[in-house]
Write an enzyme that holds these catalytic residues in place. Structure first.
Site, PDB file in Angstrom:
ATOM      1  N   ASP A 253       0.794  -1.459  -0.288  1.00  0.00           N
ATOM      2  CA  ASP A 253       0.084   0.092   0.071  1.00  0.00           C
ATOM      3  C   ASP A 253       0.703   1.719   0.199  1.00  0.00           C
ATOM      4  O   ASP A 253       1.273   1.904   0.939  1.00  0.00           O
ATOM      5  CB  ASP A 253      -0.799  -0.001   1.114  1.00  0.00           C
ATOM      6  CG  ASP A 253      -1.756   1.282   1.302  1.00  0.00           C
ATOM      7  OD1 ASP A 253      -3.056   0.959   0.248  1.00  0.00           O
ATOM      8  OD2 ASP A 253      -1.680   2.413   2.139  1.00  0.00           O
ATOM      9  N   VAL A 254       0.119   2.341  -1.016  1.00  0.00           N
ATOM     10  CA  VAL A 254       1.389   3.283  -0.707  1.00  0.00           C
ATOM     11  C   VAL A 254       0.832   4.576   0.821  1.00  0.00           C
ATOM     12  O   VAL A 254       1.677   5.179   0.574  1.00  0.00           O
ATOM     13  CB  VAL A 254       0.885   4.098  -2.706  1.00  0.00           C
ATOM     14  CG1 VAL A 254       1.889   5.160  -2.413  1.00  0.00           C
ATOM     15  CG2 VAL A 254       1.175   2.962  -3.829  1.00  0.00           C
TER      16      VAL A 254
END
Length: 302
Positions: A256-257
DNA sequence: TACCAGGTTAGCG
DNA sequence: CGCTAACATGGT
């Protein structure tokens, strides 16, 4: 579930580690949210129960939350369903005291145990909503993701207009099975996302994919593998849904960024941490990976 | 303008 | 297997 029935309102009891205001910060994070409203310290949300759709208003009380019904009075069965929904939505069954013990011992999470004390991991109990929201959010910025979600809901969901505002129910998978890719393209979904969402709706409709079967399945990896057989569900989406909908405490969307950015900020790095580095950090969060992820996201709303 | 967004898939070596 | 282009479009 602990709740008290006052007929015209109900009270859902909350554990010690609960702070309504902190939950409101999360719920009020986007102007574009269509599934609930935060106003004057209250949450307004339209809920779909077996017998009826009911508008609920949730506010903080001394040792719980008070829920009343601004539009019409629900039946006893409906009141119980509302209590049950809120119990699940705010993750009230869980004792998160051990999470704070873990956090206090950890350099990254340390601040969070005081700063966001009482924040519960807000869930997405509806599996179709959780999957659709995750797919919408893939590889686009969050603002645009909220815009797409809003269009999707306002095009295919049900609405009640009243003096308190407009309230929407998330579209059902039954409705979405009838769509063509072009119907979603009009809302600026990509062809692929449109295909994924319609296919998932069809799989839910014919019973190939239900929340019940996922809850009955044993083993984190087994459930994740099962989810990943469906087009559009990769590792990130599977973890996201296991976290927000199935409530696996160990679920953690590794790639997840947002989490990468949160870690970079917390550690004052000049680059995002690598997956290997994150795995090392997670060693200390064992059993509480989902809460760690949720609090890391929270740290981005400052 | 180029690059990044709550990633995933199909196709290639 | 592992690697990568393509996907659609908004924000900065």
């Amino acid at each position: 579930m602990e709740w008290i029935d006052h007929k015209t309102s109900i009270e859902v009891c909350t554990p010690k580690e609960f702070n309504f205001e902190e939950c409101l910060v999360y719920l009020d994070r986007s102007e574009l949210e269509t599934l609930h409203q935060v106003k004057d310290g209250c949450i307004y949300k339209l809920l779909n129960t077996k017998d009826e759709s009911i508008l609920v208003r949730i506010r903080s009380m001394y040792d719980g939350v008070q829920v009343d019904f601004p539009l019409n009075q629900p039946s006893i069965n409906c009141r119980e369903e509302v209590a049950s929904y809120i119990w699940e939505w705010f993750d009230l069954e869980r004792n998160i005291s051990p999470f704070y013990d873990v956090a206090k011992q950890d350099r990254i999470l340390q601040k969070f145990s005081n700063k966001y004390y009482g924040l519960r991991m807000i869930g997405i109990p509806d599996l179709f909503e959780a999957l659709t929201w995750a797919i919408i959010g893939q590889q686009i910025n969050l603002t645009f993701a909220y815009t797409l979600k809003k269009r999707f809901i306002e095009q295919f969901g049900k609405c009640i207009n009243c003096e308190y505002g407009d309230f929407w129910l998330f579209p059902t998978y039954q409705t979405i099975t009838t769509l063509e890719v072009g119907d979603l393209r009009k809302l600026q979904f990509s062809v692929r996302k449109a295909e994924y969402i319609i296919e998932i709706a069809k799989n839910m409709s014919n019973g190939n994919l239900t929340k019940e079967m996922l809850l009955q399945m044993q083993g984190y990896e087994q459930i994740k593998k099962f989810l990943m057989k469906f087009r559009g569900i990769g590792a990130w989406t599977a973890d996201y849904v296991m976290m927000r909908c199935l409530r696996h405490s160990s679920a953690f969307p590794l790639t997840d960024v947002g989490i990468h950015n949160a870690l970079k900020l917390q550690l004052e790095l000049d680059h995002k941490p690598s997956i290997i580095e994150i795995k090392e950090m997670m060693e200390k969060w064992k059993g509480w990976e989902a809460y760690s992820a949720f609090y890391l996201w929270r740290s981005l709303y400052e």
